[in-house]
Design a protein around this motif. Structure first.
Motif, PDB file in Angstrom:
ATOM      1  N   UNK A 100       0.772  -1.136   0.009  1.00 16.46           N
ATOM      2  CA  UNK A 100      -0.093   0.008  -0.180  1.00 16.46           C
ATOM      3  C   UNK A 100       1.106   0.876   0.069  1.00 16.46           C
ATOM      4  N   UNK A 101       0.397   2.408  -0.678  1.00 14.31           N
ATOM      5  CA  UNK A 101       0.915   3.485  -0.954  1.00 14.31           C
ATOM      6  C   UNK A 101       0.186   4.498  -1.033  1.00 14.31           C
ATOM      7  N   UNK A 102       0.434   5.833  -0.570  1.00 14.72           N
ATOM      8  CA  UNK A 102      -0.189   6.897  -0.704  1.00 14.72           C
ATOM      9  C   UNK A 102      -0.139   7.757  -1.848  1.00 14.72           C
ATOM     10  N   UNK A 103       1.003   7.258  -2.777  1.00 12.26           N
ATOM     11  CA  UNK A 103       1.426   7.987  -4.004  1.00 12.26           C
ATOM     12  C   UNK A 103       0.217   8.130  -4.996  1.00 12.26           C
ATOM     13  N   UNK A 104      -0.053   9.199  -5.732  1.00 14.16           N
ATOM     14  CA  UNK A 104      -1.440   9.279  -6.631  1.00 14.16           C
ATOM     15  C   UNK A 104      -1.043   8.353  -7.770  1.00 14.16           C
ATOM     16  N   UNK A 105       0.161   8.266  -8.299  1.00 12.93           N
ATOM     17  CA  UNK A 105       0.426   6.941  -9.360  1.00 12.93           C
ATOM     18  C   UNK A 105       1.192   6.058  -8.863  1.00 12.93           C
ATOM     19  N   UNK A 106       0.489   4.901  -8.452  1.00 14.93           N
ATOM     20  CA  UNK A 106       1.277   4.090  -7.868  1.00 14.93           C
ATOM     21  C   UNK A 106       1.994   3.253  -9.037  1.00 14.93           C
ATOM     22  N   UNK A 107       1.991   3.331 -10.161  1.00 19.55           N
ATOM     23  CA  UNK A 107       2.733   2.683 -11.124  1.00 19.55           C
ATOM     24  C   UNK A 107       4.310   3.255 -11.231  1.00 19.55           C
ATOM     25  N   UNK A 108       4.371   4.396 -10.683  1.00 19.95           N
ATOM     26  CA  UNK A 108       5.904   5.091 -10.481  1.00 19.95           C
ATOM     27  C   UNK A 108       6.331   5.301  -9.255  1.00 19.95           C
ATOM     28  N   UNK A 109       5.899   4.469  -8.632  1.00 23.40           N
ATOM     29  CA  UNK A 109       6.075   4.470  -6.898  1.00 23.40           C
ATOM     30  C   UNK A 109       7.013   3.460  -6.293  1.00 23.40           C
ATOM     31  N   UNK A 110       7.559   3.701  -5.145  1.00 27.54           N
ATOM     32  CA  UNK A 110       8.536   2.984  -4.811  1.00 27.54           C
ATOM     33  C   UNK A 110       7.835   1.407  -4.468  1.00 27.54           C
ATOM     34  N   UNK A 111       6.412   1.690  -4.149  1.00 24.79           N
ATOM     35  CA  UNK A 111       5.797   0.352  -3.866  1.00 24.79           C
ATOM     36  C   UNK A 111       6.036  -0.548  -5.256  1.00 24.79           C
ATOM     37  N   UNK A 112       5.878   0.086  -6.528  1.00 24.85           N
ATOM     38  CA  UNK A 112       5.964  -0.478  -7.760  1.00 24.85           C
ATOM     39  C   UNK A 112       7.413  -1.238  -8.013  1.00 24.85           C
ATOM     40  N   UNK A 113       8.453  -0.424  -7.412  1.00 29.19           N
ATOM     41  CA  UNK A 113       9.765  -0.899  -7.567  1.00 29.19           C
ATOM     42  C   UNK A 113       9.779  -2.122  -6.576  1.00 29.19           C
ATOM     43  N   UNK A 114       9.351  -2.239  -5.419  1.00 28.59           N
ATOM     44  CA  UNK A 114       9.212  -3.225  -4.509  1.00 28.59           C
ATOM     45  C   UNK A 114       8.695  -4.694  -5.041  1.00 28.59           C
ATOM     46  N   UNK A 115       7.165  -4.232  -5.783  1.00 29.98           N
ATOM     47  CA  UNK A 115       6.606  -5.291  -6.271  1.00 29.98           C
ATOM     48  C   UNK A 115       7.565  -6.187  -7.246  1.00 29.98           C
ATOM     49  N   UNK A 116       8.144  -5.304  -8.046  1.00 27.99           N
ATOM     50  CA  UNK A 116       9.135  -6.167  -8.959  1.00 27.99           C
ATOM     51  C   UNK A 116      10.144  -6.987  -8.193  1.00 27.99           C
ATOM     52  N   UNK A 117      10.787  -6.364  -7.358  1.00 33.92           N
ATOM     53  CA  UNK A 117      11.974  -6.953  -6.496  1.00 33.92           C
ATOM     54  C   UNK A 117      11.378  -8.336  -5.804  1.00 33.92           C
ATOM     55  N   UNK A 118      10.006  -8.358  -5.189  1.00 37.57           N
ATOM     56  CA  UNK A 118       9.147  -9.237  -4.508  1.00 37.57           C
ATOM     57  C   UNK A 118       8.963 -10.381  -5.477  1.00 37.57           C
ATOM     58  N   UNK A 119       8.659 -10.227  -6.478  1.00 35.74           N
ATOM     59  CA  UNK A 119       7.829 -11.044  -7.627  1.00 35.74           C
ATOM     60  C   UNK A 119       8.787 -11.602  -8.701  1.00 35.74           C
ATOM     61  N   UNK A 120       9.760 -10.937  -8.581  1.00 34.71           N
ATOM     62  CA  UNK A 120      10.752 -11.408  -9.789  1.00 34.71           C
ATOM     63  C   UNK A 120      10.456 -11.079 -11.163  1.00 34.71           C
ATOM     64  N   UNK A 121       9.508 -10.160 -11.343  1.00 31.79           N
ATOM     65  CA  UNK A 121       8.902  -9.847 -12.541  1.00 31.79           C
ATOM     66  C   UNK A 121       9.612  -8.681 -13.103  1.00 31.79           C
TER      67      UNK A 121
END
Length: 121
Positions: A100-121
Motif C-alpha cells: 500500500x502507498x499513498x502515492x497518486x500514481x502507484x505505477x511510478x512509486x517505490x511500491x511498484x519497484x518493491x513489487x518487481x523485487x518481490x515477484x521477480x517480474x
C-alpha cells in the motif's frame, strides 16, 4: 521451481479487497488524512521505504522513475532495508501481498519497484 509470489500494489486510500491477503503500508510517512482504522492494513513496514533524501530527489517525476528505481534497488541492499525486505518476502511466500502507498500514481512509486523485487517480474 515454485510459483511466483502474488504481489500487488494499491493506493492505501482505496477500499480493501477480499483477496488482498496481507496489506502492508510501505511508505515512510503516514498518509495524509487517513485514520489508522480506515487504512485497513495489517502492518506498516516503513523501514523498507526509500530514504528521505531519495524520496525528495525523486519527487514522483515520471522522467526520473528509471533512475529512482536503480537507486532504490541499491538502497534495498543496505543493512537498513535488508531485514524489512526479507520480512516482505516471507509474507509474499505465504499468501497474496498487497503493498500500500499513498502515492497518486502507484505505477511510478517505490511500491511498484518493491513489487518487481518481490515477484521477480
Amino acid at each position: 521451481m515454485g510459483k511466483a509470489p502474488d504481489v500487488r500494489v494499491r493506493r492505501v486510500y482505496d477500499a480493501a479487497q477480499r483477496d488482498d491477503g496481507s496489506r502492508v503500508l510501505v511508505d515512510r510517512i503516514w498518509p495524509r488524512g487517513l485514520g489508522k482504522d480506515a487504512a485497513a492494513l495489517d502492518e506498516w513496514c516503513k523501514d523498507v521505504a526509500p530514504s528521505t533524501e531519495l524520496r525528495k530527489w525523486y519527487g514522483h517525476d515520471p522522467a526520473k522513475f528509471q533512475e529512482f528505481g536503480r537507486r532504490y534497488r541499491a538502497e534495498l541492499r543496505d543493512a537498513e532495508h535488508t531485514e524489512a525486505l526479507r520480512h516482505l518476502r516471507e509474507l509474499a511466500g505465504q499468501q497474496p501481498l498487497t503493498l500500500l502507498t499513498a502515492t497518486k500514481d502507484s505505477d511510478i512509486s517505490a511500491a511498484a519497484v518493491l513489487r518487481t523485487e518481490l515477484s521477480g517480474a
